[in-house]
Design a protein around this motif. Structure first.
Motif, mmCIF file in Angstrom:
data_model
loop_
_atom_site.group_PDB
_atom_site.id
_atom_site.type_symbol
_atom_site.label_atom_id
_atom_site.label_comp_id
_atom_site.label_asym_id
_atom_site.label_seq_id
_atom_site.Cartn_x
_atom_site.Cartn_y
_atom_site.Cartn_z
ATOM 1 N N ASN A 86 9.164 -4.925 5.856
ATOM 2 C CA ASN A 86 9.503 -5.646 7.082
ATOM 3 C C ASN A 86 8.420 -6.648 7.478
ATOM 4 O O ASN A 86 8.713 -7.720 7.986
ATOM 5 C CB ASN A 86 9.758 -4.659 8.221
ATOM 6 C CG ASN A 86 10.264 -5.348 9.464
ATOM 7 O OD1 ASN A 86 11.248 -6.071 9.440
ATOM 8 N ND2 ASN A 86 9.564 -5.136 10.564
ATOM 9 N N PHE A 87 7.173 -6.298 7.231
ATOM 10 C CA PHE A 87 6.059 -7.150 7.638
ATOM 11 C C PHE A 87 5.531 -8.061 6.530
ATOM 12 O O PHE A 87 4.654 -8.882 6.775
ATOM 13 C CB PHE A 87 4.913 -6.282 8.178
ATOM 14 C CG PHE A 87 5.278 -5.622 9.471
ATOM 15 C CD1 PHE A 87 5.310 -6.342 10.655
ATOM 16 C CD2 PHE A 87 5.643 -4.287 9.496
ATOM 17 C CE1 PHE A 87 5.674 -5.743 11.850
ATOM 18 C CE2 PHE A 87 6.010 -3.673 10.692
ATOM 19 C CZ PHE A 87 6.023 -4.405 11.874
ATOM 20 N N ASN A 88 6.054 -7.926 5.312
ATOM 21 C CA ASN A 88 5.519 -8.685 4.186
ATOM 22 C C ASN A 88 6.568 -9.462 3.395
ATOM 23 O O ASN A 88 6.263 -9.986 2.326
ATOM 24 C CB ASN A 88 4.764 -7.745 3.239
ATOM 25 C CG ASN A 88 3.500 -7.221 3.872
ATOM 26 O OD1 ASN A 88 2.536 -7.964 4.025
ATOM 27 N ND2 ASN A 88 3.503 -5.957 4.270
ATOM 28 N N PRO A 143 0.826 -1.215 0.000
ATOM 29 C CA PRO A 143 0.000 0.000 0.000
ATOM 30 C C PRO A 143 0.859 1.263 0.000
ATOM 31 O O PRO A 143 0.884 2.035 0.961
ATOM 32 C CB PRO A 143 -0.812 -0.138 1.291
ATOM 33 C CG PRO A 143 0.092 -0.904 2.209
ATOM 34 C CD PRO A 143 0.850 -1.854 1.328
ATOM 35 N N VAL A 144 1.598 1.465 -1.097
ATOM 36 C CA VAL A 144 2.474 2.629 -1.236
ATOM 37 C C VAL A 144 2.230 3.278 -2.589
ATOM 38 O O VAL A 144 1.617 2.679 -3.473
ATOM 39 C CB VAL A 144 3.967 2.240 -1.079
ATOM 40 C CG1 VAL A 144 4.235 1.610 0.273
ATOM 41 C CG2 VAL A 144 4.418 1.308 -2.192
ATOM 42 N N GLY A 166 11.487 5.906 1.404
ATOM 43 C CA GLY A 166 12.180 4.637 1.598
ATOM 44 C C GLY A 166 11.921 4.039 2.968
ATOM 45 O O GLY A 166 11.792 2.819 3.102
ATOM 46 N N ALA A 167 11.832 4.875 3.980
ATOM 47 C CA ALA A 167 11.581 4.371 5.338
ATOM 48 C C ALA A 167 10.210 3.708 5.439
ATOM 49 O O ALA A 167 10.066 2.649 6.053
ATOM 50 C CB ALA A 167 11.700 5.500 6.358
ATOM 51 N N VAL A 168 9.201 4.303 4.835
ATOM 52 C CA VAL A 168 7.855 3.721 4.887
ATOM 53 C C VAL A 168 7.788 2.458 4.025
ATOM 54 O O VAL A 168 7.187 1.459 4.428
ATOM 55 C CB VAL A 168 6.785 4.760 4.479
ATOM 56 C CG1 VAL A 168 5.410 4.121 4.365
ATOM 57 C CG2 VAL A 168 6.756 5.896 5.501
ATOM 58 N N VAL A 169 8.429 2.470 2.879
ATOM 59 C CA VAL A 169 8.511 1.255 2.064
ATOM 60 C C VAL A 169 9.166 0.152 2.886
ATOM 61 O O VAL A 169 8.690 -0.987 2.930
ATOM 62 C CB VAL A 169 9.281 1.506 0.750
ATOM 63 C CG1 VAL A 169 9.586 0.191 0.038
ATOM 64 C CG2 VAL A 169 8.494 2.435 -0.169
ATOM 65 N N GLY A 170 10.261 0.485 3.563
ATOM 66 C CA GLY A 170 10.944 -0.483 4.418
ATOM 67 C C GLY A 170 10.051 -1.028 5.517
ATOM 68 O O GLY A 170 10.107 -2.217 5.852
#
Length: 166
Positions: free
Chosen positions: A151-153, A136-137, A143-147
């Motif tokens: 991390n969870f997927n 959901p991006v 990059g931090a939010v993508v990371g």
């Protein structure tokens, strides 16, 4: 079989060629080609529904590293990104893939441009086998939010590190 990342452009620990270094157009004192390297992967785990690719410099003098590239929602049938796929104008990414915002505030591959005399920097290219078809991006996601979402997927990931210094 484990997920493996390789490249026709460079080998693990090698210095990245000038064709991958940031171009003079960006004003950071480098005069490279700013072309993303070829990347290929194999050994994706069962359940992989998409891939993501990032390039991160943990040695950047920012206190938080530097995101040089992010591509998400790469179809699970894809096993490589061509040389210069990170160029938004080249049209070389698979249908459905999204390039996300780099730390220069724009999408697309941003080549190395470490400060002169700062020593060698590592450019860590990572391929992620993702358990969701899409994250959901948007293209404007950092990059931090993508990371965070990766991390969870992520089912599995593999890295390939290139070096550069001036």
């Amino acid at each position: 079989m484990a997920l493996v990342l390789t490249s026709n452009s460079f080998k693990e620990g090698e210095t990245l060629a000038m064709e991958h270094v940031l171009s003079a157009n960006f004003g950071f004192g480098t005069d490279g080609g700013n072309k993303s390297p070829h990347l290929a992967w194999s050994g994706a785990p069962a359940g992989t529904k998409s891939f993501a690719v990032t390039c991160f410099d943990p040695d950047a003098p920012t206190g938080s590293g530097f995101w040089h590239w992010g591509v998400v929602n790469i179809p699970a049938s894809t096993t490589e990104l061509q040389f210069d796929a990170g160029n938004p104008k080249a049209g070389l990414l698979p249908k459905g893939a999204i390039q996300t915002r780099t730390d220069l505030g724009q999408t697309g591959y941003i080549g190395p441009a470490p400060p002169p005399g700062h020593g060698p920097h590592r450019y860590v290219f990572t391929v992620f086998a993702v358990k969701e078809e899409s994250l959901p991006v948007t293209a404007d996601t950092s990059g931090a939010v993508v990371g965070f979402f990766l991390n969870f997927n992520t089912l599995e990931k593999a890295t390939l590190t290139g070096m550069f210094q001036r």
